[in-house]
Design an enzyme around this catalytic site. Structure first.
Site, short mmCIF file in Angstrom:
data_model
loop_
_atom_site.label_atom_id
_atom_site.label_comp_id
_atom_site.label_asym_id
_atom_site.label_seq_id
_atom_site.Cartn_x
_atom_site.Cartn_y
_atom_site.Cartn_z
N CYS A 1 -6.74 -28.44 6.80
CA CYS A 1 -5.33 -27.42 6.64
C CYS A 1 -4.36 -28.10 7.15
CB CYS A 1 -5.71 -25.77 7.30
SG CYS A 1 -6.49 -26.10 9.00
N CYS B 1 -6.36 -28.46 11.37
CA CYS B 1 -7.85 -29.40 11.82
C CYS B 1 -7.31 -31.10 10.93
CB CYS B 1 -8.92 -29.19 10.11
SG CYS B 1 -8.89 -27.94 10.94
N HIS C 1 -5.17 -22.21 10.01
CA HIS C 1 -6.38 -22.49 9.88
C HIS C 1 -7.30 -20.81 8.76
CE1 HIS C 1 -10.13 -24.22 10.16
NE2 HIS C 1 -10.85 -23.23 10.46
N CYS D 1 -13.11 -29.25 7.02
CA CYS D 1 -10.92 -28.90 6.60
C CYS D 1 -9.81 -29.38 6.37
CB CYS D 1 -11.04 -27.43 7.97
SG CYS D 1 -9.43 -26.72 7.33
N ASP E 1 -7.68 -7.42 0.97
CA ASP E 1 -6.82 -7.36 1.51
C ASP E 1 -7.38 -7.50 2.86
OD1 ASP E 1 -6.36 -5.14 1.42
OD2 ASP E 1 -5.32 -5.34 3.06
N ASP F 1 0.85 -1.08 0.17
CA ASP F 1 -0.05 -0.25 -0.49
C ASP F 1 1.10 0.88 0.07
OD1 ASP F 1 1.19 -0.31 2.76
OD2 ASP F 1 -1.48 0.08 3.78
#
Lengths: 399, 399
Positions: A327, A330, A356, A325, A287, A114
């Site tokens: 990930c 998980c 996660h 999930c 974002d 930014d």
């Protein structure tokens, strides 16, 4: 001379292991189910970004809670750095000397920075805006700094992100109309100064449309900003305190004001429902610190709604946070263990929660892309919002 | 009935994905270069541990700063859990319900738990010792608890580590001889109670020899403890405030008092020089919070000596922490970046520093094992100490 060598000689500042040239947006598909959603691909010197995309925020050169290895495992395609934070610490000159932000943080995929505008204007009491730029005091040590359009572009080009942002003012929505009009005119003048300062060597400049919640101001400013031919355009000044519905309405009329063949980036947004809804209105890039910040506070996003991991209800819960999930968190840990880590303030809690939440946000965007590509986004978005609403009602009742 | 099924039925408490039975030590080689160093292999229900070994400490169910994925990448062979911390939070019953400590923390390799004795006796003002056991107040909430040999073994068997430790008293070295003698006699009586309480189902009990810095007391206590046939023996009460040289001298006469065919574990030790020196005296296993705690304070161990990463000297240093190191941190990040992360108090600093320090300690032990196997440990140890001394002198001068 090969492309590699050219790239090495052209930059001078920062990381050089890149393809030369500007970013380019490829509009792959427009949803045919009655929404303005688009499926696209942003080609950058560090590889492609599939849109719509969510970009994790790496404020001071690290996406809080995770490492670049985790981000690669999560298949994050592009991450953010913050000009304001990095100019103060460690300083852009140091990052440039060490090969640029990509090399400094060890991230070889696309990056966006930014302009510092938003952070500076958030320092309400500690900054002063003039036509020349913004004088402000560092939140770290109170040291005085002066940020101008030229300086912001110089800092960002030294950091060397693939996408850099114009230096704009993001006026509070509480300001009166006269102030807003003067601010927008100045942001347009600043955009022209940014464009003039921009070297076009390897960072692609995006313009930013402001205008608060005023439809006519957004329209006029979009015309001024989009009159400048740039590789992409952003909507700023949303998600700064207004109600979600007001933001959604604003994005609904603002996003289509931006060129169809360029990427549209909605800055600082948002919740899962915000993302789905604003994709529906034609936004390509997002974002937000929400998934990472919430992770550190123990709030986890799941396909079954939000999970406040410190709740006593999870003390003996052997299930993963989200049974649906895939990930790392998980696949390996129970809610009971995550609750224990959070209660004991173990560092691992922050990392597992962050992995996660980012997996949830990035996975949601992958689902979004599939739904757009398959012309079923209207249904997807409607069902997603209905499910989120029901889950939230359930959660609130359960309190 | 297959081994898997037997294992499932025999335990009842805790993780069941294991080979049944006790740990067994295989003495592979004794150094022939004039030291007492040994190369061995500890066979456990969760796989083998190559000795001499350093065991990272996972106090409350997480090795601070890293995840099990990092520990696997580092090839950590065995980690510790703390009975005192886990009994208080989340409580051993909960861990047992959820399948035992291995499953709770998602670690499928060997684990060891201490007995809680050391931590309880460190709570000087808040505990009272009787023949029955130790009454103490939790450091978390002041709640009153009573730990006995039987209760410690029960907790540890519920947690289900591969190696569990006898409940002992670790008296301050400042206590007078009369107190120490009474304490040692009690620790021996407690050992017999531990053995009686021990189910022998899947956790192997190690005895602990105390005796402070008194050679005659160590000898007498070692005889009493080693008279009980156990799968392994430990030296406690070292590295509790005495000078390193005094500790080294103590271990030099104490380690050989333990049986040659059983693993010898020196508890709570130590620095790299401590490890090398005590291997020389015949020790096989070590644990210490040093590498992980120092990492969180920004003190990094390298082949070139210690690096205090916050030092201004590293602000623009593009080299890795240790150019000779192959860890994730050194392969990807500069000292300048690590210094920046540490200064900005980013979570990633803790993880990258911890990965590096554990890699150093585990790598050192791998070098130690090679040197022992190749009958050149005397030279290795002498050169290692000389280098460490020179590096430390250099570092102190550089301040």
């Amino acid at each position: 001379m090969g492309e590699q060598q050219e790239a090495k000689q052209s930059g001078g500042k920062g990381d050089t292991r890149v393809e030369p040239g500007m970013v380019r947006f490829e509009l792959l598909h427009e949803d045919a189910s009655g929404t303005k959603a688009r499926r696209g691909r942003l080609h950058t010197p560090h590889g492609p970004v599939e849109t719509p995309i969510f970009m994790p925020v790496g404020t001071v050169g690290s996406v809080k809670g995770v490492g670049p290895d985790d981000l690669l495992t999560l298949d994050a395609q592009i991450i953010l750095g913050n000009t304001y934070h990095l100019m103060l610490r460690p300083g852009e000159a140091l990052v440039g000397e060490l090969g640029g932000l990509h090399r400094f943080v060890s991230w070889n995929r696309p990056m966006l920075t930014d302009s510092g505008g938003f952070q500076v204007f958030s320092l309400s009491g500690k900054r002063k805006i003039t036509e020349e730029g913004a004088a402000f005091q560092s939140h770290l040590d109170g040291a005085r700094h002066f940020l101008t359009p030229e300086r912001s572009i110089d800092i960002q080009e030294t950091l060397g992100a693939d996408v850099i942002m114009a230096f704009d003012e993001c006026p509070p929505s509480t300001e009166d109309r006269a102030y807003l009009e003067a601010s927008l005119a100045r942001t347009t003048r600043w955009l022209h100064r940014c464009v003039k300062a921009w070297s076009r060597e390897r960072s692609s400049l995006f313009g930013i449309v402001q205008g608060g919640l005023h439809e006519d101001l957004r329209k006029r400013h979009a015309e001024e900003v989009c009159a400048v031919d740039l590789p992409g355009y952003a909507l700023g000044g949303y998600s700064v305190g207004e109600a979600p519905e007001a933001m959604h309405d604003g994005v609904a009329y603002s996003a289509p004001l931006l060129p169809r063949d360029k990427p549209r980036y909605l800055m600082g947004v948002g919740t899962p429902v915000d993302l789905v809804t604003c994709v529906e209105h034609g936004v390509d890039m997002f974002d937000c610190v929400l998934p990472t910040r919430c992770a550190r506070n123990g709030l986890l996003f799941t396909s079954e709604g939000k999970v406040v991991i410190r709740n006593a209800a999870y003390a003996r819960d052997s299930r993963p946070v989200d049974p649906a999930c895939t990930c790392y968190t998980c696949r390996n840990f129970s809610r009971a263990y995550l609750r224990h880590l959070f209660a004991a303030q173990e560092l691992l809690a922050m990392r597992l929660n962050t992995i996660h939440n980012l997996h949830y946000f990035l996975g949601l965007m992958a689902e979004v892309r599939r739904a757009v590509a398959e012309d079923r986004f209207a249904t997807f978005a409607r069902e997603f919002r209905a499910r989120a609403k029901a889950q939230e009602a359930e959660r609130t009742r359960g309190r």
